[in-house]
Design a protein around this motif. Structure first.
Motif, PDB file in Angstrom:
ATOM      1  N   ALA A  16      41.192  50.745  58.777  1.00 11.09           N
ATOM      2  CA  ALA A  16      41.574  51.271  57.453  1.00 11.09           C
ATOM      3  C   ALA A  16      42.810  50.513  56.965  1.00 11.09           C
ATOM      4  N   SER A  21      38.958  50.326  51.877  1.00 10.77           N
ATOM      5  CA  SER A  21      38.340  50.031  53.180  1.00 10.77           C
ATOM      6  C   SER A  21      37.258  51.044  53.512  1.00 10.77           C
ATOM      7  N   ASN A  41      45.009  49.893  63.664  1.00 14.47           N
ATOM      8  CA  ASN A  41      44.808  48.632  62.947  1.00 14.47           C
ATOM      9  C   ASN A  41      45.715  47.589  63.597  1.00 14.47           C
ATOM     10  N   ALA A  67      42.909  44.031  67.957  1.00 19.47           N
ATOM     11  CA  ALA A  67      41.611  44.257  68.629  1.00 19.47           C
ATOM     12  C   ALA A  67      41.182  43.087  69.503  1.00 19.47           C
ATOM     13  N   SER A  94      35.569  48.706  62.646  1.00 19.01           N
ATOM     14  CA  SER A  94      35.434  48.291  61.247  1.00 19.01           C
ATOM     15  C   SER A  94      36.386  47.123  61.013  1.00 19.01           C
ATOM     16  N   MET A  97      37.126  39.354  60.051  1.00 15.99           N
ATOM     17  CA  MET A  97      38.026  38.345  59.482  1.00 15.99           C
ATOM     18  C   MET A  97      37.489  36.959  59.834  1.00 15.99           C
ATOM     19  N   MET A 163      30.551  33.856  59.569  1.00 18.52           N
ATOM     20  CA  MET A 163      30.423  35.308  59.785  1.00 18.52           C
ATOM     21  C   MET A 163      28.981  35.707  60.067  1.00 18.52           C
ATOM     22  N   LYS A 167      28.320  38.007  63.131  1.00 23.49           N
ATOM     23  CA  LYS A 167      27.671  39.326  63.003  1.00 23.49           C
ATOM     24  C   LYS A 167      26.437  39.410  63.905  1.00 23.49           C
TER      25      LYS A 167
END
Ligand SMILES: NC(=O)c1ccc[n+]([C@@H]2O[C@H](COP(=O)([O-])OP(=O)(O)OC[C@H]3O[C@@H](n4cnc5c(N)ncnc54)[C@H](O)[C@@H]3O)[C@@H](O)[C@H]2O)c1
Length: 272
Positions: A16, A21, A41, A67, A94, A97, A163, A167
């Protein structure tokens, strides 16, 4: 309207950044549905300070974590259990980048350092999160983990560059980890493949505005909003979907199974 779908459940919600977001909406809905949770975050995103408003609004505490850092994630899961008073029932990943997207580098000329960074932040972070939770045995039986993804993992979108590959890896991790976590602890893991959504990450993509309108014109129901996506995530965290795992679930107003729409044909001057 609240259905108390998450009454008594504890969770961790990442990503978030601001009120646009997707994770922000998930946190609001989870709060409405009776959950208690920790917000997290990257430390750098904390500087914006927006997340403090969400924490206040939802009565949540914040545990910063990059993360990509197993150490930070270990702190996150350890402290979250202390704060919430036990193991967690749901986790939202979530996080996304890509420096190649940010710097508008074409797919045929990717910068591999950026590629590796993007992969680490946006896909391996999911494995790391799951591995830390698994090691600490931090998720209750029948707990639910959801990560957000995009259909470029299945179909090519030229502007989505690295990406798309990232993904595809994220979705594969959901299946692979879902097997192990499922057999050992009955924890479920799914990815939600969301429509284009006007957020900081979304708007960073070249030509995003036009693409948003294009997808909206194809999807029979139109693009799904961040709020709709949050509602869907809540159902996946709830006990109503307890046998759903290792799936990539399209949440896109029917876009992924529509070939072409009359609206698009009409715009091209073709009459049906
Ligand atoms: N916006 C869209 O069109 C769209 C469509 C489908 C899927 N998604 C996915 O939804 C997810 C959320 O994105 P969003 O659209 O809400 O945008 P957003 O920019 O609001 O959220 C992305 C989040 O990732 C966080 N992040 C970046 N690096 C991090 C790190 N190292 N450690 C921890 N957190 C980090 C950012 O701080 C931010 O909060 C992403 O996975 C994105 O790919 C977005």
């Amino acid at each position: 309207m609240s259905y108390n779908l998450l009454k008594g459940k504890r969770g961790i919600i990442s990503g978030a950044l601001d009120e646009n977001s997707i994770a922000w909406k998930v946190a609001e809905k989870a709060h409405e549905e009776g959950a208690t949770f920790v917000l997290t975050n990257a430390p750098i995103a904390m500087r914006m300070g927006e997340i403090n408003k969400l924490a206040e609004q939802t009565g949540s505490q914040i545990v910063p974590a990059d993360a990509t850092s197993v150490e930070d994630l270990t702190t996150l899961f350890t402290q979250s259990q202390e704060i919430l008073g036990g193991k967690v029932d749901f986790v939202l990943h979530s996080i996304g980048m890509s420096l190649n997207i940010r710097k508008k580098i074409p797919y045929t000329e990717l910068n591999y350092e950026f590629y590796q960074k993007g992969m680490d932040v946006s896909a391996l972070s999911f494995h790391k999160m799951l591995a830390v939770a698994h090691k600490l045995d931090a998720i209750n039986e029948w707990g639910s983990v959801v990560a957000l993804t995009y259909m470029a993992a299945q179909r090519t979108y030229p502007f989505y560059t690295d990406m798309a590959d990232i993904k595809a890896t994220l979705e594969s991790i959901a299946r692979s980890f879902g097997y192990h976590y499922g057999t050992q602890k009955k924890v479920r893991i799914n990815t939600v493949s969301q429509s284009p959504t006007k957020t900081t990450a979304g708007n960073g993509i070249k030509g995003f505005g036009d693409f948003f309108d294009y997808a909206d014109a194809i999807a029979p129901l139109g693009n799904a909003s961040a709020e709709d996506c949050a509602n869907y995530c809540i159902t996946l965290f709830s006990d109503l979907t307890r046998m759903v795992t290792m799936q990539n679930l399209f949440h896109d107003g029917g876009y992924s199974t529509t070939g072409v729409s009359m609206e698009i044909l009409n715009k091209m001057g073709i009459e049906g």
